[in-house]
Motif scaffolding. Structure first.
Motif, PDB file in Angstrom:
ATOM      1  N   ARG A  93      -4.464  18.714  66.871  1.00 25.77           N
ATOM      2  CA  ARG A  93      -4.987  19.944  66.258  1.00 25.77           C
ATOM      3  C   ARG A  93      -4.859  19.868  64.744  1.00 25.77           C
ATOM      4  NH1 ARG A  93      -6.936  24.504  65.159  1.00 25.77           N
ATOM      5  NH2 ARG A  93      -6.129  26.556  65.602  1.00 25.77           N
ATOM      6  N   PRO A  94      -5.728  19.077  64.093  1.00 27.31           N
ATOM      7  CA  PRO A  94      -5.649  18.984  62.636  1.00 27.31           C
ATOM      8  C   PRO A  94      -6.298  20.186  61.956  1.00 27.31           C
ATOM      9  CG  PRO A  94      -7.453  17.647  63.421  1.00 27.31           C
ATOM     10  CD  PRO A  94      -6.751  18.191  64.644  1.00 27.31           C
ATOM     11  N   MET A  95      -5.724  20.581  60.855  1.00 25.82           N
ATOM     12  CA  MET A  95      -6.331  21.554  59.962  1.00 25.82           C
ATOM     13  C   MET A  95      -6.524  20.869  58.621  1.00 25.82           C
ATOM     14  SD  MET A  95      -4.562  25.174  60.903  1.00 25.82           S
ATOM     15  CE  MET A  95      -4.559  25.753  62.594  1.00 25.82           C
ATOM     16  N   GLU A  96      -7.298  21.518  57.751  1.00 22.35           N
ATOM     17  CA  GLU A  96      -7.655  20.871  56.484  1.00 22.35           C
ATOM     18  C   GLU A  96      -7.315  21.755  55.293  1.00 22.35           C
ATOM     19  OE1 GLU A  96     -11.660  19.212  54.220  1.00 22.35           O
ATOM     20  OE2 GLU A  96     -11.766  19.767  56.336  1.00 22.35           O
ATOM     21  N   LEU A  97      -6.658  21.178  54.318  1.00 14.07           N
ATOM     22  CA  LEU A  97      -6.451  21.823  53.046  1.00 14.07           C
ATOM     23  C   LEU A  97      -7.725  21.589  52.243  1.00 14.07           C
ATOM     24  CD1 LEU A  97      -3.514  22.685  51.342  1.00 14.07           C
ATOM     25  CD2 LEU A  97      -4.726  21.048  49.933  1.00 14.07           C
ATOM     26  N   LYS A  98      -8.483  22.649  52.000  1.00 12.73           N
ATOM     27  CA  LYS A  98      -9.788  22.510  51.348  1.00 12.73           C
ATOM     28  C   LYS A  98      -9.674  22.434  49.825  1.00 12.73           C
ATOM     29  CE  LYS A  98     -13.262  22.655  53.403  1.00 12.73           C
ATOM     30  NZ  LYS A  98     -14.019  21.550  54.000  1.00 12.73           N
ATOM     31  N   GLN A  99      -8.834  23.255  49.247  1.00 13.72           N
ATOM     32  CA  GLN A  99      -8.651  23.244  47.795  1.00 13.72           C
ATOM     33  C   GLN A  99      -7.242  23.708  47.481  1.00 13.72           C
ATOM     34  OE1 GLN A  99     -11.660  25.923  46.357  1.00 13.72           O
ATOM     35  NE2 GLN A  99     -13.266  24.380  46.398  1.00 13.72           N
ATOM     36  N   LEU A 100      -6.685  23.116  46.462  1.00 11.57           N
ATOM     37  CA  LEU A 100      -5.424  23.564  45.873  1.00 11.57           C
ATOM     38  C   LEU A 100      -5.636  23.460  44.376  1.00 11.57           C
ATOM     39  CD1 LEU A 100      -2.479  24.428  45.883  1.00 11.57           C
ATOM     40  CD2 LEU A 100      -1.832  22.080  46.349  1.00 11.57           C
ATOM     41  N   TYR A 101      -5.962  24.581  43.749  1.00 10.30           N
ATOM     42  CA  TYR A 101      -6.340  24.606  42.340  1.00 10.30           C
ATOM     43  C   TYR A 101      -5.343  25.419  41.532  1.00 10.30           C
ATOM     44  CZ  TYR A 101     -11.088  22.765  43.159  1.00 10.30           C
ATOM     45  OH  TYR A 101     -12.164  21.979  43.477  1.00 10.30           O
ATOM     46  N   THR A 102      -5.025  24.895  40.371  1.00  8.72           N
ATOM     47  CA  THR A 102      -4.142  25.562  39.424  1.00  8.72           C
ATOM     48  C   THR A 102      -4.899  25.754  38.114  1.00  8.72           C
ATOM     49  OG1 THR A 102      -2.236  24.470  40.422  1.00  8.72           O
ATOM     50  CG2 THR A 102      -1.925  25.351  38.233  1.00  8.72           C
ATOM     51  N   ALA A 103      -4.677  26.868  37.458  1.00  4.53           N
ATOM     52  CA  ALA A 103      -5.279  27.076  36.138  1.00  4.53           C
ATOM     53  C   ALA A 103      -4.885  25.895  35.248  1.00  4.53           C
ATOM     54  CB  ALA A 103      -4.791  28.386  35.536  1.00  4.53           C
ATOM     55  N   PRO A 104      -5.818  25.373  34.460  1.00  2.77           N
ATOM     56  CA  PRO A 104      -5.518  24.185  33.644  1.00  2.77           C
ATOM     57  C   PRO A 104      -4.288  24.332  32.759  1.00  2.77           C
ATOM     58  CG  PRO A 104      -7.874  24.604  33.655  1.00  2.77           C
ATOM     59  CD  PRO A 104      -7.230  25.781  34.346  1.00  2.77           C
ATOM     60  N   ASP A 105      -3.983  25.537  32.300  1.00  2.00           N
ATOM     61  CA  ASP A 105      -2.814  25.721  31.436  1.00  2.00           C
ATOM     62  C   ASP A 105      -1.549  26.089  32.210  1.00  2.00           C
ATOM     63  OD1 ASP A 105      -3.530  28.301  32.167  1.00  2.00           O
ATOM     64  OD2 ASP A 105      -3.183  29.141  30.182  1.00  2.00           O
ATOM     65  N   ALA A 106      -1.602  25.987  33.539  1.00  2.84           N
ATOM     66  CA  ALA A 106      -0.448  26.404  34.351  1.00  2.84           C
ATOM     67  C   ALA A 106       0.042  25.308  35.294  1.00  2.84           C
ATOM     68  CB  ALA A 106      -0.804  27.658  35.145  1.00  2.84           C
ATOM     69  N   THR A 107      -0.338  24.075  35.051  1.00  8.02           N
ATOM     70  CA  THR A 107       0.117  22.992  35.921  1.00  8.02           C
ATOM     71  C   THR A 107       1.547  22.602  35.566  1.00  8.02           C
ATOM     72  OG1 THR A 107      -0.801  21.321  34.447  1.00  8.02           O
ATOM     73  CG2 THR A 107      -2.215  22.070  36.235  1.00  8.02           C
ATOM     74  N   GLY A 108       2.225  22.050  36.556  1.00  7.56           N
ATOM     75  CA  GLY A 108       3.557  21.539  36.317  1.00  7.56           C
ATOM     76  C   GLY A 108       4.683  22.537  36.452  1.00  7.56           C
TER      77      GLY A 108
END
Length: 175
Positions: A93-108
């Motif tokens: 029963r696989p599921m998929e992570l479609k997107q994991l997005y962070t604001a460009p100034d908020a990474t890390g």
């Protein structure tokens, strides 16, 4: 950037415009230079409009969560209850992570790790035994991030933006 304390919550229909904006800004910042303007514009129009995000929020096969600080949306994650990569599944029963997005100034600042943990917990609670995701082959930072979180390379898969087909890498992790 140092991210202020943030909270994670399930996305709601009123989030659609902010999700669309963050999705577009994040995608263009990271990948915009890879595509012809017409291909990029068509992709954005199909994927990152408030209407497109509202449809995903209303889809019973999707789960979305956001990370926010105050009234600012910093990141989001999309989980598909049915993976488009079942041909490569190791689980039942696989599921998929479609997107994991962070604001460009908020990474890390731990946003990605926190949202990934949310997605894995949500997938487990919904009966998944595997989580799959695709990453552009040239996105070394994302590839390292997922490897640090126990994902392994499973296959090479295509990803299309307009007329351009990119080489993506399919990663998976048993849950």
């Amino acid at each position: 950037m140092s991210v202020l304390p943030f909270a994670i919550r399930a996305a709601v229909p009123a989030d659609a415009p902010a999700l669309a904006h963050l999705g577009e800004v994040s995608f263009v910042a990271k990948f915009g230079s890879l595509y012809r303007p017409a291909d990029l514009a068509a992709f954005i129009e199909a994927v990152y409009t408030p209407a497109a995000l509202a449809a995903e929020l209303a889809d019973p096969e999707r789960r979305l969560a956001v990370a926010e600080a105050g009234d600012r949306l910093l990141a989001y994650v999309k989980l598909a209850l049915t993976s488009t990569f079942v041909a490569h599944a190791r689980g039942a029963r696989p599921m998929e992570l479609k997107q994991l997005y962070t604001a460009p100034d908020a990474t890390g600042g731990g946003l990605g790790a926190s949202l990934l943990a949310w997605a894995m917990q949500e997938a487990r609670a919904l009966g998944a035994d595997e989580l799959q995701l695709s990453v552009w082959s040239g996105n070394d930072g994302a590839r390292r991030f997922y490897a640090r979180h126990g994902f392994v390379r499973v296959a090479d898969v295509p990803f299309q933006v307009g007329d351009q087909i990119d080489d993506d890498v399919l990663y998976a992790r048993m849950l």
